[in-house]
Design a protein around this motif. Sequence first.
Motif, PDB file in Angstrom:
ATOM      1  N   PHE A 139       0.837  -1.197   0.000  1.00  0.00           N
ATOM      2  CA  PHE A 139       0.000   0.000   0.000  1.00  0.00           C
ATOM      3  C   PHE A 139       0.877   1.254   0.000  1.00  0.00           C
ATOM      4  O   PHE A 139       0.658   2.198  -0.760  1.00  0.00           O
ATOM      5  CB  PHE A 139      -0.905  -0.045   1.237  1.00  0.00           C
ATOM      6  CG  PHE A 139      -1.867   1.101   1.357  1.00  0.00           C
ATOM      7  CD1 PHE A 139      -3.150   1.012   0.843  1.00  0.00           C
ATOM      8  CD2 PHE A 139      -1.502   2.279   2.008  1.00  0.00           C
ATOM      9  CE1 PHE A 139      -4.056   2.057   0.980  1.00  0.00           C
ATOM     10  CE2 PHE A 139      -2.386   3.321   2.137  1.00  0.00           C
ATOM     11  CZ  PHE A 139      -3.676   3.214   1.620  1.00  0.00           C
ATOM     12  N   TRP A 140       1.904   1.262   0.874  1.00  0.00           N
ATOM     13  CA  TRP A 140       2.764   2.435   0.990  1.00  0.00           C
ATOM     14  C   TRP A 140       3.664   2.599  -0.241  1.00  0.00           C
ATOM     15  O   TRP A 140       3.933   3.717  -0.668  1.00  0.00           O
ATOM     16  CB  TRP A 140       3.620   2.333   2.248  1.00  0.00           C
ATOM     17  CG  TRP A 140       2.801   2.426   3.511  1.00  0.00           C
ATOM     18  CD1 TRP A 140       1.594   3.034   3.665  1.00  0.00           C
ATOM     19  CD2 TRP A 140       3.126   1.878   4.776  1.00  0.00           C
ATOM     20  NE1 TRP A 140       1.141   2.915   4.943  1.00  0.00           N
ATOM     21  CE2 TRP A 140       2.068   2.199   5.665  1.00  0.00           C
ATOM     22  CE3 TRP A 140       4.195   1.136   5.271  1.00  0.00           C
ATOM     23  CZ2 TRP A 140       2.058   1.824   6.994  1.00  0.00           C
ATOM     24  CZ3 TRP A 140       4.196   0.766   6.602  1.00  0.00           C
ATOM     25  CH2 TRP A 140       3.136   1.099   7.461  1.00  0.00           C
ATOM     26  N   ILE A 141       4.146   1.473  -0.791  1.00  0.00           N
ATOM     27  CA  ILE A 141       4.988   1.544  -1.980  1.00  0.00           C
ATOM     28  C   ILE A 141       4.223   2.175  -3.150  1.00  0.00           C
ATOM     29  O   ILE A 141       4.719   3.066  -3.843  1.00  0.00           O
ATOM     30  CB  ILE A 141       5.501   0.140  -2.379  1.00  0.00           C
ATOM     31  CG1 ILE A 141       6.638  -0.290  -1.443  1.00  0.00           C
ATOM     32  CG2 ILE A 141       5.968   0.106  -3.822  1.00  0.00           C
ATOM     33  CD1 ILE A 141       7.935   0.489  -1.658  1.00  0.00           C
ATOM     34  N   VAL A 142       3.006   1.712  -3.366  1.00  0.00           N
ATOM     35  CA  VAL A 142       2.209   2.243  -4.468  1.00  0.00           C
ATOM     36  C   VAL A 142       1.864   3.706  -4.214  1.00  0.00           C
ATOM     37  O   VAL A 142       1.923   4.545  -5.117  1.00  0.00           O
ATOM     38  CB  VAL A 142       0.924   1.403  -4.667  1.00  0.00           C
ATOM     39  CG1 VAL A 142      -0.008   2.058  -5.669  1.00  0.00           C
ATOM     40  CG2 VAL A 142       1.296  -0.004  -5.105  1.00  0.00           C
ATOM     41  N   ALA A 143       1.512   4.036  -2.955  1.00  0.00           N
ATOM     42  CA  ALA A 143       1.207   5.424  -2.621  1.00  0.00           C
ATOM     43  C   ALA A 143       2.411   6.318  -2.870  1.00  0.00           C
ATOM     44  O   ALA A 143       2.276   7.447  -3.349  1.00  0.00           O
ATOM     45  CB  ALA A 143       0.766   5.528  -1.165  1.00  0.00           C
ATOM     46  N   ALA A 144       3.609   5.805  -2.577  1.00  0.00           N
ATOM     47  CA  ALA A 144       4.830   6.579  -2.817  1.00  0.00           C
ATOM     48  C   ALA A 144       5.068   6.764  -4.311  1.00  0.00           C
ATOM     49  O   ALA A 144       5.465   7.848  -4.761  1.00  0.00           O
ATOM     50  CB  ALA A 144       6.022   5.884  -2.166  1.00  0.00           C
ATOM     51  N   ARG A 145       4.807   5.700  -5.095  1.00  0.00           N
ATOM     52  CA  ARG A 145       5.028   5.799  -6.548  1.00  0.00           C
ATOM     53  C   ARG A 145       4.089   6.813  -7.194  1.00  0.00           C
ATOM     54  O   ARG A 145       4.456   7.482  -8.169  1.00  0.00           O
ATOM     55  CB  ARG A 145       4.834   4.420  -7.178  1.00  0.00           C
ATOM     56  CG  ARG A 145       6.003   3.472  -6.909  1.00  0.00           C
ATOM     57  CD  ARG A 145       5.814   2.137  -7.599  1.00  0.00           C
ATOM     58  NE  ARG A 145       6.957   1.259  -7.365  1.00  0.00           N
ATOM     59  CZ  ARG A 145       7.042   0.023  -7.816  1.00  0.00           C
ATOM     60  NH1 ARG A 145       6.035  -0.505  -8.526  1.00  0.00           N
ATOM     61  NH2 ARG A 145       8.110  -0.703  -7.549  1.00  0.00           N
ATOM     62  N   ILE A 146       2.886   6.924  -6.638  1.00  0.00           N
ATOM     63  CA  ILE A 146       1.955   7.925  -7.159  1.00  0.00           C
ATOM     64  C   ILE A 146       2.561   9.324  -7.020  1.00  0.00           C
ATOM     65  O   ILE A 146       2.339  10.199  -7.860  1.00  0.00           O
ATOM     66  CB  ILE A 146       0.599   7.837  -6.418  1.00  0.00           C
ATOM     67  CG1 ILE A 146      -0.075   6.500  -6.740  1.00  0.00           C
ATOM     68  CG2 ILE A 146      -0.315   9.004  -6.780  1.00  0.00           C
ATOM     69  CD1 ILE A 146      -1.314   6.225  -5.907  1.00  0.00           C
ATOM     70  N   LEU A 147       3.381   9.485  -5.957  1.00  0.00           N
ATOM     71  CA  LEU A 147       4.029  10.778  -5.720  1.00  0.00           C
ATOM     72  C   LEU A 147       5.418  10.857  -6.338  1.00  0.00           C
ATOM     73  O   LEU A 147       6.160  11.811  -6.093  1.00  0.00           O
ATOM     74  CB  LEU A 147       4.138  11.022  -4.209  1.00  0.00           C
ATOM     75  CG  LEU A 147       2.794  11.111  -3.459  1.00  0.00           C
ATOM     76  CD1 LEU A 147       3.033  11.215  -1.969  1.00  0.00           C
ATOM     77  CD2 LEU A 147       1.988  12.314  -3.942  1.00  0.00           C
TER      78      LEU A 147
END
Length: 616
Positions: free
Chosen positions: A46-54
């Motif tokens: 969840f956090w990895i994908v959220a970071a990639r969005i940014l």
Amino acid sequence: MESSVVNFSIKKETFFITLGSILGAFVMVIPNFLSDAFTNSEFYLFWIVAARILGSNEYAIGALVHFGVATIIGIIVGFILYKTNMLNISKISNGILFGMLAGGIVTIVFAIPVQYFWVQPTMAEINNLPILNTVISQSFLINSFLTHFLWGGTLGVLASILTAKRGMNYRCHRCDIEFSKLEIFDEHDKYVHRSTNPQTKKILILGGGYAGVGVLNEVQRRLQGDVDVSIEIVSESNFFLHTPMLPEMATGTIEARHIATPIRNFCKRARFYQAKVLNIDLSAKSVLIKRNSGTQSKSLEYNFLVLALGGKTNFFGNKNIERDSFTIKTLDDAIKIRNHIISVLEEADQETDPVIQSKLATFVVVGGGFSGVETVGEINDFVRESVQKFYRNIDPAVINVILVASGNKILPEIGNLGEYAKKSLDESGVTIFTNTRLNDLDENIVYLNNGKQVPSHTVIWAGGNTVNDVIKKLDSEHHKSGRLAVDEYLRLKNYSDVFALGDCSYVIDSRTNSPYPPTAQHAIREAKTVSDNLFKAVKNIQNPSRFIYDTKGSMAKIGNKNGVALLMGHEFRGFSAWFIWKQYYLSTLPTFEKRIRVGLDWFVDLFFPRDITKLN
């Protein structure tokens, strides 16, 4: 009866919720973080994908976004609950409910949408799966709700505790007192205002110095939940004064407001009267007070009385000294001294007659104890520094700063360090007369008992204290000094429900049969004993506490970066003693705000000369 919330601050509550959110994040994440399967967990993804969005590959960025959004949602939920009066989080049970609600909302409005619209499609794309087939797993839903409930519960408990301790209070306007918890206010309302004949135990404290405020703070803390107890405090000044810093205030090192704290700041469970005590009737258990600004008087009844009225300056019957000298006991005294010193320096700077200029530049301090020595050291530094930087028409050689001490040495309380203090003051330009008394003061001439006559426009009297008249006329046993004789429990010997402490009491050390010195250090410790005995008296506990105290030491600041200290039998002198003095008295200021303000004053003083603005 309606209560009103006082001291509520959006900034405070935001801070409390933020702290709770940070702690909740640790509680929520640590079990997952310590697991061997952390990098395969749904939260990690969840956090990895959220970071990639940014635009980042660091999972920590995603975690910060997650908890940042959760904190904002928690703040919004808390604000809405407060504004709508739906939930009061000062109760821990309500705090947990608030946290669970916030955790559920975070899951529904943030975690699930992000999982569905961004995380799952991204994972499907990585695994070459059709995006239309992506679904949110049941395990994610369960885990998300549970972990956010854990986060919210932790947030709610911490926010509730901080709110109860440091946040909102609930005021009874009829009694003019506050309660830290709503349930205590409700009990007070029911017992005091709704019952037909409430039996209230009344504690009355007279005095707003170290002793009185010390008792007030401790009694309020210990009897916060006892709605059958009322607490009142009377003081002529509406502020508590940190007296050891008066000499620095008088010479411009510290601002006046920074060493004075409004007594109402301390009065949560107590009612405050700014008034003068006119009479104390021990038999009738009543005290007559009068407002400072009027003629109206009021009688206050009590069940337990605390006498902490301090003392007043003792001029030993000399009306000339009383009329023409300055004292150094109050904030007003310090301001008058400061203005006067600046005035005579301004006059001396314009004076062409060397005799008159010398008279204007002569400063006499009477008293070889802590107050006199610290005052003369501060004045000596202030005058000499000001003449060097601002008053260039005054010859430094005409400056004459004199200390008059009746004993054979100064600072007798600290033994051999008194000699060091005398030598240091002498080297800095102070003339010291020991075994000398001020006989009289007339028309700006100081008459000493050694035959010397010193022309001076400035005489500061720090030569001793005596008790107030209202204490002198009490129908109780007194020491020959006028101070009230008390037993080992700090009670009047004739009245077990009346306590006396501080400068107005004569307290004997039962181990040595010698009196304790009337210092702030002892007054603070006496306040703890009186508070404990008051608590026991209110609760009908039969074993009162004896006052036994070993003096920790004594300190004096004797000039710029110089001092003496006798602490636990160890001697300190010079810069180390000066530094200890600074740190100790900074720590004893009653509020964090005042410590910051005084600390900043001292910091500025390191780099800039003292201000010579005359304050009206």
